[in-house]
Design a protein around this motif. Structure first.
Motif, PDB file in Angstrom:
ATOM      1  N   GLY A   1       0.823  -1.186   0.000  1.00  0.00           N
ATOM      2  CA  GLY A   1       0.000   0.000   0.000  1.00  0.00           C
ATOM      3  C   GLY A   1       0.863   1.245   0.000  1.00  0.00           C
TER       4      GLY A   1
ATOM      5  N   ASP B   1       1.063   5.274   1.431  1.00  0.00           N
ATOM      6  CA  ASP B   1       0.604   6.419   2.217  1.00  0.00           C
ATOM      7  C   ASP B   1       1.001   7.701   1.499  1.00  0.00           C
ATOM      8  OD1 ASP B   1      -0.151   4.573   4.092  1.00  0.00           O
ATOM      9  OD2 ASP B   1       1.268   5.221   5.637  1.00  0.00           O
TER      10      ASP B   1
ATOM     11  N   ARG C   1      -1.837  12.505   7.077  1.00  0.00           N
ATOM     12  CA  ARG C   1      -1.535  11.300   6.311  1.00  0.00           C
ATOM     13  C   ARG C   1      -2.826  10.675   5.775  1.00  0.00           C
ATOM     14  NH1 ARG C   1       2.906   7.644   6.634  1.00  0.00           N
ATOM     15  NH2 ARG C   1       3.737   8.985   8.294  1.00  0.00           N
ATOM     16  N   TYR C   2      -2.783  10.280   4.521  1.00  0.00           N
ATOM     17  CA  TYR C   2      -3.917   9.605   3.866  1.00  0.00           C
ATOM     18  C   TYR C   2      -3.527   8.136   3.729  1.00  0.00           C
ATOM     19  CZ  TYR C   2      -7.734   9.032   0.442  1.00  0.00           C
ATOM     20  OH  TYR C   2      -8.878   8.655  -0.218  1.00  0.00           O
ATOM     21  N   THR C   3      -4.164   7.260   4.505  1.00  0.00           N
ATOM     22  CA  THR C   3      -3.651   5.904   4.649  1.00  0.00           C
ATOM     23  C   THR C   3      -4.753   4.909   4.983  1.00  0.00           C
ATOM     24  OG1 THR C   3      -2.055   4.534   5.898  1.00  0.00           O
ATOM     25  CG2 THR C   3      -3.181   6.279   7.112  1.00  0.00           C
ATOM     26  N   ASN C   4      -4.502   3.653   4.682  1.00  0.00           N
ATOM     27  CA  ASN C   4      -5.317   2.550   5.199  1.00  0.00           C
ATOM     28  C   ASN C   4      -4.425   1.457   5.783  1.00  0.00           C
ATOM     29  OD1 ASN C   4      -4.282   1.518   2.814  1.00  0.00           O
ATOM     30  ND2 ASN C   4      -6.184   0.547   2.159  1.00  0.00           N
TER      31      ASN C   4
ATOM     32  N   PHE D   1      -2.860  -3.762   4.717  1.00  0.00           N
ATOM     33  CA  PHE D   1      -3.537  -2.527   4.357  1.00  0.00           C
ATOM     34  C   PHE D   1      -5.017  -2.816   4.097  1.00  0.00           C
ATOM     35  CE2 PHE D   1       0.860  -2.419   3.285  1.00  0.00           C
ATOM     36  CZ  PHE D   1       1.291  -1.163   3.654  1.00  0.00           C
ATOM     37  N   GLY D   2      -5.884  -2.034   4.755  1.00  0.00           N
ATOM     38  CA  GLY D   2      -7.311  -2.222   4.597  1.00  0.00           C
ATOM     39  C   GLY D   2      -7.845  -3.357   5.436  1.00  0.00           C
TER      40      GLY D   2
ATOM     41  N   SER E   1     -11.226   1.501   3.139  1.00  0.00           N
ATOM     42  CA  SER E   1     -10.844   2.730   2.451  1.00  0.00           C
ATOM     43  C   SER E   1      -9.828   3.520   3.274  1.00  0.00           C
ATOM     44  CB  SER E   1     -12.073   3.590   2.179  1.00  0.00           C
ATOM     45  OG  SER E   1     -12.710   3.938   3.390  1.00  0.00           O
ATOM     46  N   ARG E   2      -9.151   4.439   2.601  1.00  0.00           N
ATOM     47  CA  ARG E   2      -8.187   5.297   3.273  1.00  0.00           C
ATOM     48  C   ARG E   2      -8.903   6.354   4.111  1.00  0.00           C
ATOM     49  NH1 ARG E   2      -3.101   5.538   0.156  1.00  0.00           N
ATOM     50  NH2 ARG E   2      -3.232   4.022  -1.544  1.00  0.00           N
ATOM     51  N   SER E   3      -8.190   6.864   5.078  1.00  0.00           N
ATOM     52  CA  SER E   3      -8.712   7.955   5.893  1.00  0.00           C
ATOM     53  C   SER E   3      -7.575   8.917   6.196  1.00  0.00           C
ATOM     54  CB  SER E   3      -9.325   7.430   7.194  1.00  0.00           C
ATOM     55  OG  SER E   3      -8.357   6.715   7.952  1.00  0.00           O
TER      56      SER E   3
ATOM     57  N   ASN F   1      -8.506   0.171  11.548  1.00  0.00           N
ATOM     58  CA  ASN F   1      -9.349  -0.433  10.512  1.00  0.00           C
ATOM     59  C   ASN F   1      -9.954  -1.780  10.894  1.00  0.00           C
ATOM     60  OD1 ASN F   1      -8.711   1.661   8.646  1.00  0.00           O
ATOM     61  ND2 ASN F   1      -6.765   0.653   8.186  1.00  0.00           N
TER      62      ASN F   1
END
Length: 310
Positions: free
Chosen positions: A172, A174, A195-198, A207-208, A216-218, A245
Motif C-alpha cells: 500500500g 501512504d 496522512r492519507y492511509t489505510n 492494508f485495509g 478505504s483510506r482515511s 481499521n
C-alpha cells in the motif's frame, strides 16, 4: 524481480553518497532525524524538512539504524536517504518486526503461524518541498511545506494466512503533507502532518480490511514539537493518530476489541555530537497491538536510533 529492484534502489542511493559534497551550512538537528519509515522528521512522523546535511545546490546522504522494543514486540530497522538541493528527498528503509506473540492465533483458528515469526516490510519514500524554508523563514509566519509518499510492501511469512483472513493487502501507499515551523528565537520547532492511509500498524498488518472493517483510506493527523536545549541537544514529543481499521471486523468475528489499534506517542531526546552523527532515544507508547494475544497490555518501551549524515 522485487528483490533485484530493491538492490538496485539501494545501490543507487548508496552510490549517491559518493556525489555528496555538502560540508553543510545547515544548522544542527534542523534536518530532523530518520523516522521509522526512513524519511526525515521525528521518530514516528515525517517533517517537511529534507534530510541529510545538504543545503540548496548540494546533494547529501544519510543512513540510519533503529531499534525499538516493548513488552511483547520488537522492531529493528535500517535505511538510507538522499537529499537533492534541499528540494527532494528519496529514502529506502527496511523493517524487521518480531511478531512472536502471534503464534497464539493458532488457538483461535488453524492459521499455521510458526513460533518466532517475523514480519519484514520495505518502504520506498519520496518527499518534495513545495513552499517555504524552515530556517530562512524562521522570522516569518510561513512554515516549510512538503508533500510525500511512502510505498510499503510487507512480507508476513506464516502470518500470510492471518492477513488473508483479515482481508488485508500486503502492499500500500501512504500520501502525506507536512508543515514545519521553526522559531529560532524561541529554540522551538513544531510540525503537523496529515496522512492519507489505510495501513494497519503502519503496514505491518497489511492494508485495509474485509467488511465490516474499514478498507478505504482515511486522513490521520500527526504532531511533533521539539525544543532545542543547546545547539546540539533537543527534547520533544510526538503524537500520531491511527486508523483502527480492523476492530469492527474482530468484533463481528466474536473477538471483541482483540484487533484494536491505538494511537502512537513518544517523548524523545536527540543529540548531535557532530554535524555528521545524531542519536535519538525515546520512550514510546504504541498502545495496544493485537491486544487479544497480549492480555490487553499497552506496548510501552524504548526507541533508539543512530543516523550518519553528509
Amino acid at each position: 524481480m522485487e528483490y533485484r529492484l530493491q538492490c538496485t534502489l539501494l545501490a543507487a542511493l548508496a552510490g549517491a553518497a559518493g556525489l555528496a559534497h555538502a560540508d553543510t551550512g545547515k544548522l544542527l538537528l534542523t534536518g530532523g532525524v530518520s523516522t521509522i519509515a526512513g524519511s526525515a522528521g521525528g521518530g514516528l512522523t515525517p517533517w517537511a524538512v529534507v534530510g541529510t546535511n545538504a543545503t540548496a545546490g548540494e546533494v547529501g546522504f544519510s543512513g540510519h539504524a533503529t531499534r525499538a522494543a516493548t513488552q511483547d514486540y520488537s522492531l529493528n530497522g535500517y535505511g538510507v536517504a538522499v537529499g537533492l538541493h534541499e528540494r527532494v528527498e528519496l529514502s529506502l528503509a527496511r523493517q524487521d518486526f518480531d511478531a512472536s506473540p502471534a503464534v497464539a492465533l493458532n488457538g483461535i483458528a488453524p492459521f499455521g503461524v510458526v513460533p518466532g515469526q517475523h514480519i519484514q516490510m520495505d518502504i520506498v519514500g519520496v518527499k518534495v518541498r513545495v513552499a517555504g524554508d524552515a530556517v530562512l523563514d524562521a522570522d516569518r509566519f510561513m512554515p516549510q511545506i512538503a508533500v510525500g509518499l511512502e510505498h510499503k510492501r510487507t512480507r508476513p511469512g506464516s502470518l500470510g494466512s492471518v492477513l488473508d483472513f483479515l482481508g488485508t493487502r500486503t502492499s500500500g501507499t501512504d500520501v502525506y503533507v507536512s508543515a514545519t515551523k521553526l522559531f529560532l528565537a524561541q529554540s522551538l520547532l513544531v510540525n503537523g502532518t496529515l496522512r492519507y492511509t489505510n495501513a494497519n500498524q503502519n503496514g505491518l498488518l497489511g492494508f485495509g480490511s474485509a467488511v465490516p472493517g474499514k478498507n478505504s483510506r482515511s486522513l490521520q493527523p500527526e504532531f511533533s514539537v521539539a525544543y532545542l536545549l543547546s545547539k546540539n541537544l533537543a527534547v520533544g514529543a510526538e503524537y500520531r493518530f491511527k486508523p483502527n481499521n480492523l476492530q469492527a471486523l474482530g468484533a463481528a468475528a466474536g473477538l471483541g476489541a482483540a484487533l484494536r489499534e491505538d494511537d502512537w506517542k513518544d517523548i524523545f531526546i536527540a543529540w548531535a555530537p557532530s554535524k555528521h552523527l545524531s542519536l535519538t532515544l525515546a520512550y514510546v507508547d504504541l498502545g495496544r497491538i493485537v491486544p487479544g494475544i497480549t492480555n490487553n497490555r499497552r506496548q510501552t518501551g524504548y526507541y533508539l536510533s543512530a543516523q550518519v549524515a553528509f
